[in-house]
Design a protein around this motif. Structure first.
Motif, PDB file in Angstrom:
ATOM      1  N   LEU A 131      10.665  -3.021   6.956  1.00  0.00           N
ATOM      2  CA  LEU A 131      11.697  -4.060   6.981  1.00  0.00           C
ATOM      3  C   LEU A 131      12.747  -3.823   5.897  1.00  0.00           C
ATOM      4  N   LEU A 132      12.309  -3.445   4.715  1.00  0.00           N
ATOM      5  CA  LEU A 132      13.266  -3.170   3.634  1.00  0.00           C
ATOM      6  C   LEU A 132      14.170  -1.997   3.981  1.00  0.00           C
ATOM      7  N   SER A 133      13.623  -0.982   4.617  1.00  0.00           N
ATOM      8  CA  SER A 133      14.433   0.173   5.028  1.00  0.00           C
ATOM      9  C   SER A 133      15.480  -0.232   6.049  1.00  0.00           C
ATOM     10  N   LEU A 134      15.103  -1.088   6.983  1.00  0.00           N
ATOM     11  CA  LEU A 134      16.062  -1.563   7.978  1.00  0.00           C
ATOM     12  C   LEU A 134      17.156  -2.417   7.322  1.00  0.00           C
ATOM     13  N   LEU A 135      16.789  -3.216   6.321  1.00  0.00           N
ATOM     14  CA  LEU A 135      17.804  -3.968   5.580  1.00  0.00           C
ATOM     15  C   LEU A 135      18.778  -3.015   4.888  1.00  0.00           C
ATOM     16  N   ALA A 136      18.250  -1.917   4.342  1.00  0.00           N
ATOM     17  CA  ALA A 136      19.114  -0.938   3.680  1.00  0.00           C
ATOM     18  C   ALA A 136      20.079  -0.293   4.672  1.00  0.00           C
ATOM     19  N   VAL A 137      19.569   0.032   5.876  1.00  0.00           N
ATOM     20  CA  VAL A 137      20.445   0.600   6.910  1.00  0.00           C
ATOM     21  C   VAL A 137      21.560  -0.384   7.256  1.00  0.00           C
ATOM     22  N   ARG A 138      21.197  -1.649   7.449  1.00  0.00           N
ATOM     23  CA  ARG A 138      22.204  -2.668   7.767  1.00  0.00           C
ATOM     24  C   ARG A 138      23.230  -2.795   6.646  1.00  0.00           C
ATOM     25  N   ASP A 139      22.775  -2.826   5.394  1.00  0.00           N
ATOM     26  CA  ASP A 139      23.704  -2.963   4.270  1.00  0.00           C
ATOM     27  C   ASP A 139      24.672  -1.785   4.197  1.00  0.00           C
ATOM     28  N   LEU A 140      24.163  -0.583   4.432  1.00  0.00           N
ATOM     29  CA  LEU A 140      25.037   0.596   4.382  1.00  0.00           C
ATOM     30  C   LEU A 140      26.082   0.555   5.495  1.00  0.00           C
ATOM     31  N   VAL A 141      25.643   0.225   6.700  1.00  0.00           N
ATOM     32  CA  VAL A 141      26.594   0.170   7.814  1.00  0.00           C
ATOM     33  C   VAL A 141      27.670  -0.872   7.547  1.00  0.00           C
ATOM     34  N   ARG A 142      27.266  -2.041   7.042  1.00  0.00           N
ATOM     35  CA  ARG A 142      28.248  -3.075   6.736  1.00  0.00           C
ATOM     36  C   ARG A 142      29.134  -2.704   5.558  1.00  0.00           C
ATOM     37  N   GLY A 143      28.555  -2.014   4.565  1.00  0.00           N
ATOM     38  CA  GLY A 143      29.296  -1.748   3.338  1.00  0.00           C
ATOM     39  C   GLY A 143      30.255  -0.589   3.417  1.00  0.00           C
ATOM     40  N   GLY A 145      30.677   1.329   6.601  1.00  0.00           N
ATOM     41  CA  GLY A 145      30.992   1.707   7.982  1.00  0.00           C
ATOM     42  C   GLY A 145      32.466   1.666   8.299  1.00  0.00           C
ATOM     43  N   GLY A 146      33.195   0.707   7.728  1.00  0.00           N
ATOM     44  CA  GLY A 146      34.616   0.609   8.013  1.00  0.00           C
ATOM     45  C   GLY A 146      35.491   1.412   7.086  1.00  0.00           C
ATOM     46  N   GLN A 147      34.894   2.066   6.080  1.00  0.00           N
ATOM     47  CA  GLN A 147      35.683   2.784   5.085  1.00  0.00           C
ATOM     48  C   GLN A 147      35.458   4.292   5.103  1.00  0.00           C
ATOM     49  N   LEU A 148      34.326   4.729   5.615  1.00  0.00           N
ATOM     50  CA  LEU A 148      34.042   6.150   5.717  1.00  0.00           C
ATOM     51  C   LEU A 148      33.867   6.516   7.187  1.00  0.00           C
ATOM     52  N   SER A 149      33.940   7.795   7.472  1.00  0.00           N
ATOM     53  CA  SER A 149      33.841   8.254   8.853  1.00  0.00           C
ATOM     54  C   SER A 149      32.451   7.976   9.414  1.00  0.00           C
ATOM     55  N   PRO A 150      32.334   7.864  10.739  1.00  0.00           N
ATOM     56  CA  PRO A 150      31.009   7.634  11.343  1.00  0.00           C
ATOM     57  C   PRO A 150      29.994   8.710  10.986  1.00  0.00           C
ATOM     58  N   VAL A 151      30.446   9.957  10.866  1.00  0.00           N
ATOM     59  CA  VAL A 151      29.520  11.043  10.525  1.00  0.00           C
ATOM     60  C   VAL A 151      28.967  10.853   9.122  1.00  0.00           C
ATOM     61  N   VAL A 152      29.839  10.552   8.157  1.00  0.00           N
ATOM     62  CA  VAL A 152      29.388  10.343   6.778  1.00  0.00           C
ATOM     63  C   VAL A 152      28.477   9.129   6.700  1.00  0.00           C
ATOM     64  N   THR A 153      28.851   8.059   7.386  1.00  0.00           N
ATOM     65  CA  THR A 153      28.018   6.854   7.390  1.00  0.00           C
ATOM     66  C   THR A 153      26.635   7.157   7.959  1.00  0.00           C
ATOM     67  N   ALA A 154      26.594   7.933   9.052  1.00  0.00           N
ATOM     68  CA  ALA A 154      25.312   8.286   9.660  1.00  0.00           C
ATOM     69  C   ALA A 154      24.462   9.125   8.709  1.00  0.00           C
ATOM     70  N   CYS A 155      25.085  10.072   8.025  1.00  0.00           N
ATOM     71  CA  CYS A 155      24.339  10.931   7.088  1.00  0.00           C
ATOM     72  C   CYS A 155      23.767  10.115   5.932  1.00  0.00           C
ATOM     73  N   MET A 156      24.502   9.122   5.463  1.00  0.00           N
ATOM     74  CA  MET A 156      24.038   8.333   4.323  1.00  0.00           C
ATOM     75  C   MET A 156      22.964   7.323   4.727  1.00  0.00           C
ATOM     76  N   THR A 157      22.978   6.892   5.975  1.00  0.00           N
ATOM     77  CA  THR A 157      21.957   5.942   6.435  1.00  0.00           C
ATOM     78  C   THR A 157      20.711   6.644   6.970  1.00  0.00           C
ATOM     79  N   LEU A 158      20.833   7.945   7.279  1.00  0.00           N
ATOM     80  CA  LEU A 158      19.713   8.663   7.902  1.00  0.00           C
ATOM     81  C   LEU A 158      18.423   8.611   7.081  1.00  0.00           C
TER      82      LEU A 158
END
Length: 397
Positions: A131-143, A145-158
């Motif tokens: 659950l904590l890992s999923l919260l981290a994924v959500r926080d990264l996408v929200r934080g 996602g709109g400022q970096l490219s989808p590829v970079v966002t995906a690499c950082m959330t992976l």
């Protein structure tokens, strides 16, 4: 391969976590870079060393201790990493969700230990980590996602997504495979594949957060370069760049207007109440004006108490709309005085509005016309809006 045997990988993982903890502490204490997040990261890495287990070295421990240390250590480590991520993202979201997941996971571990179950503590810990890992994924996408490219966002959330997947897989194994929860309790080391996977995920999370920290530092440098440090408005250089870009778009039919703004009697505020009051007055003005502008509008500080707003227009010649915006900014400031150390300081500003010229790549002609209208507004009594060339000043109400 011999160099990938379990004890060796565990030692490498311990050294990696120790070095990472020291590096984060140095960032926090010496360089003062994201100190709160860095301290949380350091504590998370140290707890990860305690939680990863070391096979035979725990064989002589009491059973309760062999269960408690890895479970509590892993849950606490991931909780701290998730908190560090949220601090690094400067999220406005409160940490209640993280606290609830971590707290309920800890209660589940404690209840399982008290009942003498070997399965329940592992289930509570692993479910909490998922659950904590999923919260981290959500926080990264929200934080980001709109400022970096989808590829970079995906690499950082992976890495966080991988941790969630590993945890879900471990929960399934605990529930579906008989005897799976007994691994490690009798001194048996974890499988090499599991040890290597956990090490790769841990290293990936660390690298992801380092990349996030670098992005934050770069963003801060850009903010200092393009923003006025006192008011947060665009710096003169950044505004001139925005104006040049708007002039280039003007050739394609995307019009805009320029609104020159000057705070009335600003020197009197400095002389009578001090420069700190003057700084507060400028911050007060910008705060009100920014609230009255759209996201696409640009407000820059050109120097002293002089500002300029760049307003994109739906129609290139829509000067009345620009005047209406300027009048709204004027009225808002006039209606909301600054409260400074128990004293109410009335504030007002004069506005000059002009449309740009198409043959003016740097926008200098448009700025000059708006500035001329600003001086006309001041000459006619201040606290008013004047526009060039067709419109006359709007007197203050």
């Amino acid at each position: 391969m011999d160099f990938l045997d379990v004890p060796t990988v565990l030692k490498v993982s311990a050294v990696f976590n120790l070095m990472a903890a020291l590096a984060w502490l140095m960032l926090a204490q010496t360089f003062r870079v994201a100190p709160r997040a860095a301290r949380l990261m350091a504590a998370g890495h140290l707890l990860r060393i305690a939680s990863q287990g070391c096979g035979e070295c725990t064989a002589g421990w009491p059973l309760l201790l062999r269960q408690a240390v890895p479970a509590f250590g892993l849950l606490a480590s991931v909780t701290l990493l998730t908190l560090a991520l949220r601090h690094m993202l400067r999220s406005r979201q409160r940490v209640h969700d993280i606290a609830w997941v971590g707290g309920l996971g800890a209660l589940g571990i404690a209840a399982g230990l008290a009942s003498g179950s070997g399965l329940a503590p592992q289930l509570a810990c692993t479910a909490g980590v998922a659950l904590l890992s999923l919260l981290a994924v959500r926080d990264l996408v929200r934080g980001i996602g709109g400022q970096l490219s989808p590829v970079v966002t995906a690499c950082m959330t992976l890495p966080f997504a991988a941790l969630a997947a590993l945890s879900v897989g471990h929960v399934a194994a605990l529930l579906l495979l008989p005897g799976w929860g007994d691994h490690g309790l009798d001194g048996e080391p974890p499988t090499p594949a599991r040890v290597v996977l956990w090490f790769v995920v841990t290293a990936g999370i660390t690298l992801s957060l380092i990349a996030l920290l670098i992005w934050r530092v770069i963003s801060r440098i850009q903010h200092l370069t393009y923003r006025d440090p006192l008011t947060g408005a665009l710096s003169r250089r950044a505004f001139e760049q925005a104006l040049a870009e708007a002039q280039a778009q003007l050739q394609r039919g995307h019009g805009f207007a320029l609104v020159m703004i000057d705070v009335d009697h600003f020197k009197r505020i400095n002389d009578e109440h001090g420069h700190a009051a003057g700084d507060a007055a400028l911050q007060h003005c910008v705060r009100l004006w920014q609230a009255g502008l759209r996201a696409v509008d640009r407000l820059g500080r050109l120097g002293g108490e002089e500002f300029c707003a760049l307003l994109p227009l739906a129609a290139p010649q829509d000067l009345p709309t620009a005047m209406a915006v300027a009048e709204r900014l004027r009225a808002t400031l006039a209606a909301q005085p600054l409260h400074w150390k128990g004293v109410e300081l009335p504030l007002s500003a004069s506005f000059g509005v002009a449309l740009p010229a198409t043959d003016d790549p740097r926008g200098e002609s448009g700025l000059a016309r708006a500035d001329a209208e600003l001086y006309r507004a001041k000459a006619e009594g201040r606290n008013r809006v004047c526009a060039a060339p067709e419109f006359h000043g709007l007197a203050a109400a």
